[in-house]
Design an enzyme around this catalytic site. Sequence first.
Site, PDB file in Angstrom:
ATOM      1  N   ASP A  80       0.843  -1.204   0.000  1.00  0.00           N
ATOM      2  CA  ASP A  80       0.000   0.000   0.000  1.00  0.00           C
ATOM      3  C   ASP A  80       0.874   1.249   0.000  1.00  0.00           C
ATOM      4  O   ASP A  80       2.066   1.189   0.290  1.00  0.00           O
ATOM      5  CB  ASP A  80      -0.920   0.024   1.227  1.00  0.00           C
ATOM      6  CG  ASP A  80      -0.150   0.178   2.539  1.00  0.00           C
ATOM      7  OD1 ASP A  80       0.854  -0.530   2.722  1.00  0.00           O
ATOM      8  OD2 ASP A  80      -0.547   1.025   3.370  1.00  0.00           O
ATOM      9  N   GLU A 175       0.166  -1.088   5.612  1.00  0.00           N
ATOM     10  CA  GLU A 175       1.227  -0.700   6.562  1.00  0.00           C
ATOM     11  C   GLU A 175       1.136   0.775   6.902  1.00  0.00           C
ATOM     12  O   GLU A 175       1.381   1.187   8.031  1.00  0.00           O
ATOM     13  CB  GLU A 175       2.604  -1.009   5.965  1.00  0.00           C
ATOM     14  CG  GLU A 175       3.764  -0.856   6.955  1.00  0.00           C
ATOM     15  CD  GLU A 175       4.412   0.527   6.969  1.00  0.00           C
ATOM     16  OE1 GLU A 175       5.291   0.755   7.806  1.00  0.00           O
ATOM     17  OE2 GLU A 175       4.032   1.391   6.141  1.00  0.00           O
TER      18      GLU A 175
HETATM   19 ZN   LIG Z   1       6.964   1.918   4.107  1.00  0.00          ZN
END
Ligand SMILES: [Zn+2]
Length: 425
Positions: A80, A175
């Site tokens: 992401d 994340e």
């Molecule tokens: Zn990163």
Amino acid sequence: MQHIIDRFISYVTIDTESDANSETTPSTAKQWDLANKLVEELKAIGMQDVTIDDKSYIMATLPSNVDHEVPTIGFVSHFDTTPDFTGANVKPQIIPNYDGKDIILNAEQNIILSPSYFKDLLLYKGQTLITTDGTTLLGADDKAGITEIMTAMEFLINNPEIKHGKIRVGFTPDEEIGRGAHHFDVDKFGADWAYTMDGSQVGELEYENFNAAGAKITFKGKSVHPGYAKGKMINSILIANNFINALPKDETPQETRGYEGFFHVNHLSGSIEETVVELIIRDHNKKKFEKRKELIEKITKKINKKFAKQFGEDIVITEIKDQYYNMKEKVVPVKHIVDIAEKAMKEVDVKPLIKPIRGGTDGCQLSYKGLPCPNIFAGGHNFHGKYEYVPVESMQKAVEVIVKIAELTSMPNFGLEAPKTKKKK
Ligand SMILES: [Zn+2]
């Protein structure tokens, strides 16, 4: 070089922005677009046991090619990109043989990537840089990491004379919104330790990060006609202002570095009747971290005491939530995993830069879930914005480091001088 550039570009041109306001995993459906592509690619390069679960966590195996017992190690990256800056319609620009001068990212909007502001650029004179077109982020954070892991696995598969143990690969969603490790199945991953490829400058090797907490502080007020307010009005905006002023002035992100912790007020919204302040608390040192949280409580109490009579109930309501902890505690008992990475860098002519992370990584959460997980450079700079760039040579070095770590891990004593027999159960 073209191969790694092509691979990287094929990832960054797929929009995978995550969304903190979503409750699903992945937080945005578009992350599946890249996740599904990665699964196909892992299979195509010859990885075994390629899986993707219903939350888009990807795992794959490169089987050991030695007949003695070797610890299983892992490499982890996230696909992401941050919601802080748009990652849609990324149009990377390739700057071969960088001359050390200003790079015009966008002539129309006069957006310039300049070494007079971003001095790190000068480290890469003569190298090939990949930049944005000035309107989006690049997504080297952390598609550079994915590119490097994929390329290193492909290299090991094509060069079976390089000996290594079993290697596990993990690619995660979300994340950037702090959830990358939340649904990561450490047991299924089955590695003795792992590395996130999610650092910045070539050479970075990190195994200490902040202890982190977030606080939401709500200030109550009383609105009265301002012409007739004497002794009656309580303006929650002003109380919030007093609160912020009670925090140590020089302990902010812009005034601190290295091991210095801080308070960071990152949101304020309000009116007379109610004001909400959000802030984050960061410190590498556990004791100082606790002290910082105590200070927030102390200021809260002091203001509540002052207004107890006039307001009748608590005027300030403080909620503090721990977010993550320093991974040092989990990595130091297995310090050889850092030593291996350091040795690997030296062997491929990369100068290790071991320094504390002023943030967190998926690795710190994974370390607390039982998978010790230091962080290694992925090569990019200026993450989360339009000035993000990555030198291709840094990505190539990261590939070499991964290959070398794999090789060292299969050697007696991991190729380290002093015998290290400690092994995680
Ligand atoms: Zn990163």
